[in-house]
Scaffold this active site. Structure first.
Site, mmCIF file in Angstrom:
data_model
loop_
_atom_site.group_PDB
_atom_site.id
_atom_site.type_symbol
_atom_site.label_atom_id
_atom_site.label_comp_id
_atom_site.label_asym_id
_atom_site.label_seq_id
_atom_site.Cartn_x
_atom_site.Cartn_y
_atom_site.Cartn_z
ATOM 1 C CE1 TYR A 55 45.238 17.738 34.759
ATOM 2 C CE2 TYR A 55 45.602 18.319 32.554
ATOM 3 C CZ TYR A 55 45.745 18.420 33.465
ATOM 4 O OH TYR A 55 46.638 19.363 33.988
ATOM 5 C CD1 TRP A 58 50.323 25.118 35.358
ATOM 6 C CD2 TRP A 58 48.464 25.899 36.317
ATOM 7 N NE1 TRP A 58 50.527 24.973 36.618
ATOM 8 C CE2 TRP A 58 49.455 25.202 37.324
ATOM 9 C CE3 TRP A 58 47.349 26.141 36.473
ATOM 10 C CZ2 TRP A 58 48.958 25.342 38.669
ATOM 11 C CZ3 TRP A 58 46.905 26.176 37.726
ATOM 12 C CH2 TRP A 58 47.703 25.634 39.033
ATOM 13 C CB SER A 59 45.503 28.653 35.156
ATOM 14 O OG SER A 59 44.864 27.789 35.425
ATOM 15 N N PRO A 60 46.191 30.641 32.152
ATOM 16 C CG PRO A 60 45.918 30.785 29.964
ATOM 17 C CD PRO A 60 46.444 29.962 30.895
ATOM 18 C CB SER A 107 53.995 20.378 36.992
ATOM 19 O OG SER A 107 52.975 21.276 36.974
HETATM 20 N N1 LIG Z 1 50.432 21.309 35.880
HETATM 21 C C1 LIG Z 1 49.249 21.701 36.443
HETATM 22 O O1 LIG Z 1 49.105 21.633 37.652
HETATM 23 C C2 LIG Z 1 48.236 22.270 35.704
HETATM 24 C C3 LIG Z 1 46.932 22.964 36.379
HETATM 25 C C4 LIG Z 1 45.986 23.563 35.815
HETATM 26 C C5 LIG Z 1 45.861 23.456 34.595
HETATM 27 N N2 LIG Z 1 47.065 22.876 33.638
HETATM 28 C C6 LIG Z 1 47.157 22.993 32.123
HETATM 29 O O2 LIG Z 1 47.034 24.210 31.708
HETATM 30 C C7 LIG Z 1 45.548 24.213 30.895
HETATM 31 C C8 LIG Z 1 45.056 25.607 30.757
HETATM 32 O O3 LIG Z 1 44.621 25.824 32.338
HETATM 33 P P1 LIG Z 1 43.322 26.449 32.407
HETATM 34 O O4 LIG Z 1 42.012 25.712 31.688
HETATM 35 O O5 LIG Z 1 42.802 26.638 33.897
HETATM 36 O O6 LIG Z 1 43.489 27.849 31.544
HETATM 37 P P2 LIG Z 1 42.455 29.001 31.666
HETATM 38 O O7 LIG Z 1 42.702 29.793 30.793
HETATM 39 O O8 LIG Z 1 43.017 29.976 33.025
HETATM 40 O O9 LIG Z 1 41.074 28.882 32.049
HETATM 41 C C9 LIG Z 1 40.336 28.054 30.951
HETATM 42 C C10 LIG Z 1 38.952 28.420 31.168
HETATM 43 O O10 LIG Z 1 38.453 29.631 31.228
HETATM 44 C C11 LIG Z 1 37.118 29.735 30.401
HETATM 45 N N3 LIG Z 1 37.580 30.686 29.120
HETATM 46 C C12 LIG Z 1 38.811 30.382 28.248
HETATM 47 N N4 LIG Z 1 38.535 31.243 27.584
HETATM 48 C C13 LIG Z 1 37.682 32.187 27.644
HETATM 49 C C14 LIG Z 1 37.034 33.477 27.003
HETATM 50 N N5 LIG Z 1 37.832 33.871 26.025
HETATM 51 N N6 LIG Z 1 36.026 34.151 27.590
HETATM 52 C C15 LIG Z 1 35.342 33.482 28.651
HETATM 53 N N7 LIG Z 1 35.660 32.313 29.108
HETATM 54 C C16 LIG Z 1 36.933 31.771 28.760
HETATM 55 C C17 LIG Z 1 36.892 28.521 29.792
HETATM 56 O O11 LIG Z 1 35.954 27.913 30.975
HETATM 57 P P3 LIG Z 1 34.205 27.880 30.934
HETATM 58 O O12 LIG Z 1 33.792 27.895 29.703
HETATM 59 O O13 LIG Z 1 34.067 26.432 31.714
HETATM 60 O O14 LIG Z 1 33.944 28.840 31.916
HETATM 61 C C18 LIG Z 1 37.946 27.451 29.866
HETATM 62 O O15 LIG Z 1 38.006 25.959 30.086
HETATM 63 C C19 LIG Z 1 44.873 22.924 31.407
HETATM 64 O O16 LIG Z 1 43.848 22.410 30.489
HETATM 65 C C20 LIG Z 1 45.946 22.071 31.742
HETATM 66 O O17 LIG Z 1 46.419 21.331 30.599
HETATM 67 C C21 LIG Z 1 48.172 22.297 34.438
#
Ligand SMILES: NC(=O)c1ccc[n+]([C@@H]2O[C@H](COP(=O)([O-])OP(=O)(O)OC[C@H]3O[C@@H](n4cnc5c(N)ncnc54)[C@H](OP(=O)(O)O)[C@@H]3O)[C@@H](O)[C@H]2O)c1
Length: 321
Positions: A49, A206-208, A151
């Site tokens: 990251y 991840w990525s809900p 993962s």
């Molecule tokens: N193991 C793996 O391979 C892997 C891969 C991916 C992620 N992860 C982990 O999972 C975590 C979460 O994943 P993710 O960040 O992709 O989660 P996500 O919930 O799918 O996306 C988060 C992004 O959506 C936007 N957002 C969030 N809440 C919102 C709301 N209420 N209204 C409007 N936009 C909103 C924001 O982006 P903007 O404000 O920029 O639009 C935020 O950064 C990561 O930080 C990481 O720790 C792991």
């Protein structure tokens, strides 16, 4: 978390994309405080990251907060390395050399003595599983990590790790970190079924919101400053957005309206409704987003079987067992 004694909050907070690329120390400090003050006890990170800068930022924030180390859980992940195109052969993968060095480097960047969770960020087909299991066990015995996991490993790869660990009387992987949201369901709902049933496994999904798509923010184009507008993330935009997906999100809005909630809150509540999800890792660039997302805790008990069926019919993504 799974069969372990570790207690993880059902919502957690991760730093992928956001830390250093979108938010600075002050903003990430405010977001981490908002999370912690609302009961979140797990913060997720990885060597890749922001090429290590995300761990450094989280470490600086943790240092200024002064929270008791025993009150929170921190993770890192090894596999991709942190030097991007400059990675040399032993600076990626799951060899004993890279796992050990990645752990030491992550501890240095975080300024911490141990990691609570250490994930193999992807499987490494060039390293024998015995080497991975032994190395993770050495790190546990040295007190440098407490639990190790995987993962995006297949069910067969996770089972192989368990079989090898059992044979060698070592500790197997305790948790898996898969993608899980209303568009990506197969691994959690079908592939891992036997592992949940026979072995027990925690999940830190991840990525809900599918990078924000499930909040409805991309229904009418890509807003400036949002994740999918970022330079260098065109691949993610291509992978995430499609006319069909946006159509489903629009239809899902009717369910959110009936429940008097937002699409983001509903989509996250749907994830944690699954009993095999230990924690769903949230991403957020703004306090307003995190506050909205935390409301999923209040909403998820209200998702009746009828509402869950209605959601399945709208999305059409329920995997066949
Ligand atoms: N193991 C793996 O391979 C892997 C891969 C991916 C992620 N992860 C982990 O999972 C975590 C979460 O994943 P993710 O960040 O992709 O989660 P996500 O919930 O799918 O996306 C988060 C992004 O959506 C936007 N957002 C969030 N809440 C919102 C709301 N209420 N209204 C409007 N936009 C909103 C924001 O982006 P903007 O404000 O920029 O639009 C935020 O950064 C990561 O930080 C990481 O720790 C792991």
């Amino acid at each position: 978390m799974g069969k372990t004694g570790l207690q993880l909050s059902v919502l957690s907070y991760g730093s992928w994309v956001t830390f250093t690329k979108q938010i600075d120390d002050a903003a990430s400090g405010r977001l981490m405080s908002l999370a912690y003050d609302n009961g979140i006890n797990f913060f997720d990170n990885a060597e890749i990251y922001s090429r290590g800068e995300s761990e450094k930022m989280m470490g600086r924030v943790l240092k200024t907060k002064g929270w008791e180390r025993s009150s929170y859980v921190v993770s890192s992940k090894v596999f991709f390395g942190w030097r991007g195109d400059n990675n040399k052969p032993n600076q990626t993968g799951l060899s004993r050399k890279h796992i050990t060095e990645a752990c030491h480097e992550a501890l240095g960047r975080f300024q911490l003595d141990y990691l609570d969770l250490f994930f193999c960020h992807r499987p490494d087909r060039d390293t024998p599983i015995e080497e991975v299991v032994w190395t993770m066990n050495h790190l546990i015995q040295q007190g440098k990590i407490l639990y190790w996991g995987t993962s995006e490993w297949s069910a067969a790869e996770i089972m192989e790790a368990h079989m090898v660990a059992k044979e060698l009387q070592l500790i197997g992987p305790a948790m898996e970190q898969p993608q899980y949201n209303l568009f990506e369901r197969r691994k959690v709902e079908v592939d891992y079924y036997t592992i949940f049933k026979n072995i027990g496994m925690g999940t830190t999904t991840w990525s809900p919101l599918a990078s924000g798509l499930l909040s409805g923010k991309y229904n009418n184009g890509v807003p400036e400053g949002s994740r999918l507008a970022l330079e260098g993330f065109e691949w993610l935009k291509d992978r995430t957005l499609s006319t069909q997906r946006i159509e489903s999100v629009r239809k899902l809005e009717t369910v959110a309206k009936e429940l008097n909630t937002s699409l983001a809150t509903l989509s996250i509540a749907w994830c944690i409704h699954n009993q095999n999800v230990t924690t769903t890792i949230l991403g957020a660039t703004k306090e307003q987003q995190l506050t909205e997302n935390l409301k999923a805790i209040e909403l998820y008990p209200k998702l009746t079987p009828e509402i869950m069926t209605q959601i399945d019919e709208i999305m059409g993504t329920k995997p066949v067992a």
